[in-house]
Design a protein around this motif. Structure first.
Motif, mmCIF file in Angstrom:
data_model
loop_
_atom_site.group_PDB
_atom_site.id
_atom_site.type_symbol
_atom_site.label_atom_id
_atom_site.label_comp_id
_atom_site.label_asym_id
_atom_site.label_seq_id
_atom_site.Cartn_x
_atom_site.Cartn_y
_atom_site.Cartn_z
ATOM 1 N N MET A 1 67.463 58.612 -20.404
ATOM 2 C CA MET A 1 67.913 57.901 -21.631
ATOM 3 C C MET A 1 69.447 57.532 -21.576
ATOM 4 O O MET A 1 70.189 58.367 -21.050
ATOM 5 C CB MET A 1 67.681 58.681 -22.884
ATOM 6 C CG MET A 1 66.452 58.344 -23.386
ATOM 7 S SD MET A 1 66.151 58.913 -25.075
ATOM 8 C CE MET A 1 66.170 60.743 -24.794
ATOM 9 N N ASP A 2 69.631 56.469 -21.924
ATOM 10 C CA ASP A 2 71.090 55.763 -21.874
ATOM 11 C C ASP A 2 71.948 56.489 -23.131
ATOM 12 O O ASP A 2 71.216 56.817 -24.049
ATOM 13 C CB ASP A 2 71.033 54.391 -22.173
ATOM 14 C CG ASP A 2 70.545 53.510 -21.017
ATOM 15 O OD1 ASP A 2 70.706 54.224 -19.724
ATOM 16 O OD2 ASP A 2 70.031 52.398 -21.239
ATOM 17 N N GLU A 3 73.180 56.525 -22.896
ATOM 18 C CA GLU A 3 73.938 57.081 -23.724
ATOM 19 C C GLU A 3 74.348 56.273 -24.820
ATOM 20 O O GLU A 3 74.628 54.886 -24.475
ATOM 21 C CB GLU A 3 75.189 57.528 -22.769
ATOM 22 C CG GLU A 3 76.170 58.439 -23.561
ATOM 23 C CD GLU A 3 77.224 58.658 -22.466
ATOM 24 O OE1 GLU A 3 77.261 59.300 -21.537
ATOM 25 O OE2 GLU A 3 78.249 58.166 -23.066
ATOM 26 N N LEU A 4 74.306 56.646 -26.179
ATOM 27 C CA LEU A 4 74.666 55.746 -27.118
ATOM 28 C C LEU A 4 76.070 55.967 -27.490
ATOM 29 O O LEU A 4 76.927 54.980 -27.760
ATOM 30 C CB LEU A 4 73.769 56.114 -28.340
ATOM 31 C CG LEU A 4 73.736 54.945 -29.510
ATOM 32 C CD1 LEU A 4 73.310 53.828 -28.806
ATOM 33 C CD2 LEU A 4 72.798 55.527 -30.725
ATOM 34 N N ARG A 6 79.274 58.993 -27.182
ATOM 35 C CA ARG A 6 79.852 60.250 -26.806
ATOM 36 C C ARG A 6 81.220 60.629 -27.300
ATOM 37 O O ARG A 6 82.095 59.617 -27.624
ATOM 38 C CB ARG A 6 80.270 59.991 -25.099
ATOM 39 C CG ARG A 6 81.104 61.391 -24.764
ATOM 40 C CD ARG A 6 81.405 61.045 -23.255
ATOM 41 N NE ARG A 6 79.968 60.695 -22.526
ATOM 42 C CZ ARG A 6 79.754 62.000 -21.642
ATOM 43 N NH1 ARG A 6 80.311 63.197 -21.882
ATOM 44 N NH2 ARG A 6 78.566 62.062 -21.017
ATOM 45 N N TYR A 28 71.938 60.008 -27.398
ATOM 46 C CA TYR A 28 71.368 59.170 -26.592
ATOM 47 C C TYR A 28 70.637 58.001 -27.179
ATOM 48 O O TYR A 28 70.298 58.333 -28.518
ATOM 49 C CB TYR A 28 70.185 60.015 -25.761
ATOM 50 C CG TYR A 28 71.257 60.834 -24.759
ATOM 51 C CD1 TYR A 28 71.737 60.465 -23.743
ATOM 52 C CD2 TYR A 28 71.123 62.149 -24.935
ATOM 53 C CE1 TYR A 28 72.583 61.167 -22.691
ATOM 54 C CE2 TYR A 28 72.027 63.070 -24.311
ATOM 55 C CZ TYR A 28 72.618 62.411 -23.033
ATOM 56 O OH TYR A 28 73.355 63.369 -22.226
ATOM 57 N N ASP A 29 70.293 56.967 -26.569
ATOM 58 C CA ASP A 29 69.593 55.792 -27.195
ATOM 59 C C ASP A 29 68.178 56.443 -27.528
ATOM 60 O O ASP A 29 67.481 57.271 -26.883
ATOM 61 C CB ASP A 29 69.244 54.714 -26.124
ATOM 62 C CG ASP A 29 69.529 53.308 -26.703
ATOM 63 O OD1 ASP A 29 69.292 53.340 -28.074
ATOM 64 O OD2 ASP A 29 69.874 52.578 -25.966
ATOM 65 N N ARG A 64 78.093 53.276 -26.001
ATOM 66 C CA ARG A 64 77.318 52.588 -24.818
ATOM 67 C C ARG A 64 78.499 52.537 -23.573
ATOM 68 O O ARG A 64 78.708 51.738 -23.061
ATOM 69 C CB ARG A 64 76.853 51.380 -25.209
ATOM 70 C CG ARG A 64 75.889 51.174 -26.099
ATOM 71 C CD ARG A 64 75.322 49.851 -26.106
ATOM 72 N NE ARG A 64 74.187 49.592 -26.999
ATOM 73 C CZ ARG A 64 72.953 50.512 -27.267
ATOM 74 N NH1 ARG A 64 72.522 51.518 -26.237
ATOM 75 N NH2 ARG A 64 72.036 50.242 -28.314
ATOM 76 N N LYS A 65 79.226 53.869 -23.570
ATOM 77 C CA LYS A 65 79.982 54.134 -22.548
ATOM 78 C C LYS A 65 81.254 53.324 -22.252
ATOM 79 O O LYS A 65 82.212 53.512 -21.430
ATOM 80 C CB LYS A 65 79.276 53.895 -20.967
ATOM 81 C CG LYS A 65 77.954 54.832 -20.752
ATOM 82 C CD LYS A 65 77.557 54.988 -19.480
ATOM 83 C CE LYS A 65 76.750 56.227 -19.218
ATOM 84 N NZ LYS A 65 75.760 55.849 -18.186
ATOM 85 N N GLU A 174 72.456 48.032 -33.681
ATOM 86 C CA GLU A 174 71.765 48.614 -32.563
ATOM 87 C C GLU A 174 71.789 50.271 -32.889
ATOM 88 O O GLU A 174 70.859 51.154 -32.277
ATOM 89 C CB GLU A 174 72.730 48.589 -31.290
ATOM 90 C CG GLU A 174 72.948 47.142 -30.898
ATOM 91 C CD GLU A 174 74.018 46.978 -29.898
ATOM 92 O OE1 GLU A 174 74.380 48.084 -29.154
ATOM 93 O OE2 GLU A 174 74.599 45.993 -30.098
#
Lengths: 270, 226
Positions: A1-4, A6, A28-29, A64-65, A174
């Motif tokens: 899963m993508d990171e939302l 951090r 995470y997303d 999102r990074k 989002e």
């Protein structure tokens, strides 16, 4: 899963008082996170920091990074357009914060029209759809076909909070941050809000982070439950496994039950 | 006491009265426009919290105090003699009247606007910020309509008063209504006729203004919703 999101070594505080200190967390997303814990442990502050309504004093936050803010002992550097970021990260408040002198539909279309530049007719159509989704009629019933628009003062507390949800959703965020959105409502109305959140989740599959005192709320909607105390996360678990922590910390005290009838209603709906 | 009214004077001098009325209206409208714009800007500046603008706020407060404390008649006469010294050019009485009336109104408006901004709950602004509204947009879409809603009825009351304040321009030789009546009185020795004529004009105009004011207060737009 993508990171939302951090959060790295984040410290937040007002004056000499520190609310969060050395806070680390990755979100995470597609996660739906419930944040519980006693008052004054920085739950709301944490949410407000994520959409930059408040600034951290130390550490860094990524969305999102991409690093959106970094701070070094009180020297803050915001690395994104704050307003653009806030339009992507929706937040709903405990007190609804609707504009009382604007109609329901105006409350919802204000952001899409003036922040996102969506044509008014299109924004209005979308606002009506969202009103239908949260089951609030933005017009008074009329026989002669000339429908008078409703204002927030003409709605109940639960309806107002649903309009506030619609207003946040109208921006197509989002992620949805929900800051104790049921705390100003009676338990039955709170249960109702939960049903609508489930509906929203089904229609939008939007990640949510909600601060709540209601354990049933947390259990039935969240995929991950954080219990915060003293500015730290002390429990981080899927809600199904919450039971095994019951003796671990004084959890029971803070996760106030919604009351038998309401809890039953919520379960029946799930 | 019997008085021999000579109403034929009105027929003979009506163009002069009309001219006076037009100038009075001009003074009123121009000073309302200028005073409102200046007052709004000052009121918004007064409501700022930034430390950089603190000297500006102090300056505006001094300005407001001076204008509030000085009788308008004294202000006009003093400006008539002081402005030419300050700028080293000749000032017509009418110019001084425009400036003085505008500044006087601006101080009242600034206070009104400042008060209105303080009345606006913090949550209105938070809600705008939360959906990504930049501050100028919040100012335009959220704060400004609230200021108008809160202040416009009081402003209209000020505007009606402004019409009456213009009489003070007569001391600067501005041929507005009162000065016109003075002139006619000197020429004809019919003081009661000429002053009665302008009294009636003032009553009619202010009366109409008050009608508008009362109508406005009942308008849906000014209803404050909880």
């Amino acid at each position: 899963m993508d990171e939302l999101f951090r959060l790295e070594n984040v410290t937040v505080g007002y004056g000499a008082q520190t609310v969060l200190e050395g806070f680390n967390l990755v979100i995470y997303d597609r996660e739906r996170i419930a944040i519980c814990g006693p008052s004054g442990t920085g739950k709301s502050t944490f949410l407000r920091c994520l959409n930059l309504l408040e600034h951290i004093k130390h550490g860094a936050i990524y969305f999102r990074k991409n690093k959106i803010i970094e701070a070094h002992h009180g020297v803050v550097k915001v690395l994104v357009d704050e307003n653009l970021h806030r339009s992507r990260v929706g937040i709903v408040f405990q007190e609804f914060n609707l504009w009382p002198n604007k109609t329901i539909l105006r409350n919802i279309t204000e952001g899409p029209i003036y922040v996102k530049g969506i044509p008014p007719a299109k924004a209005l159509e979308r606002a009506r759809e969202l009103c239908a989704l949260v089951n609030v009629d933005p017009f008074h019933k009329s026989d002669n076909g000339k429908a008078l628009p409703k204002y927030p003062s003409e709605l109940s507390g639960g309806q107002r909070q649903r309009v506030a949800l619609a207003r946040a959703l109208a921006m197509d965020p989002e992620v949805l941050l929900l800051d104790e959105i049921t705390s100003a409502l009676d338990p039955p109305l709170a249960a109702e809000i939960l049903r609508y959140l489930r509906k929203i989740n089904e229609s939008f599959h939007i990640p949510m982070m909600l601060v709540t005192h209601h354990v049933e709320f947390a259990r039935s909607l969240a995929t991950r439950l954080l219990f915060m105390k003293g500015g730290k996360v002390v429990v981080d678990t899927p809600p199904a496994k919450l039971d095994q922590y019951y003796d671990h910390v004084d959890l029971k005290e803070y996760l106030e039950p919604m009351g038998e009838d309401v809890a039953g209603e919520v379960r029946a709906g799930s | 006491m019997a008085y021999d009214w000579q109403l034929s004077l009105l027929i003979e001098y009506w163009p002069a009265f009309l001219h006076g009325l037009i100038l009075t209206i001009k003074l009123t409208v121009v000073s309302i426009l200028a005073g409102t714009v200046i007052g709004y800007v000052l009121g918004v500046l007064l409501s700022t919290k930034s430390a950089y603008l603190r000297p500006v706020r102090i300056l505006i407060n001094v300005y407001n105090a001076l204008l509030g404390w000085l009788p308008l008649l004294v202000l006009l006469v003093w400006m008539y003699y002081f402005l030419p010294v300050l700028f080293n050019i000749k000032f017509e009485g009418i110019t001084v009247a425009y400036i003085g009336l505008s500044l006087n109104l601006s101080a009242f408006i600034a206070d009104l606007v400042r008060g209105a901004i303080q009345e606006i709950p913090r949550s209105y602004i938070d809600a705008g910020k939360a959906i990504g509204m930049p501050f100028p947009l919040i100012l335009r879409r959220i704060i400004f309509p609230e200021i108008v809603r809160i202040t416009l009825p009081s402003m209209v009351a000020l505007y009606i008063n402004q019409f009456k304040w213009t009489t003070l321009a007569s001391v600067l030789g501005v041929s507005e209504l009162l000065h016109t009546a003075d002139t006619i009185m000197i020429q004809t020795y019919r003081s009661l006729e000429s002053y009665t004529a302008i009294a009636v004009i003032y009553l009619v105009v202010v009366g109409l203004g008050n009608l508008v004011y009362m109508r406005m207060q009942r308008m849906e737009f000014f209803k404050q919703r909880a």
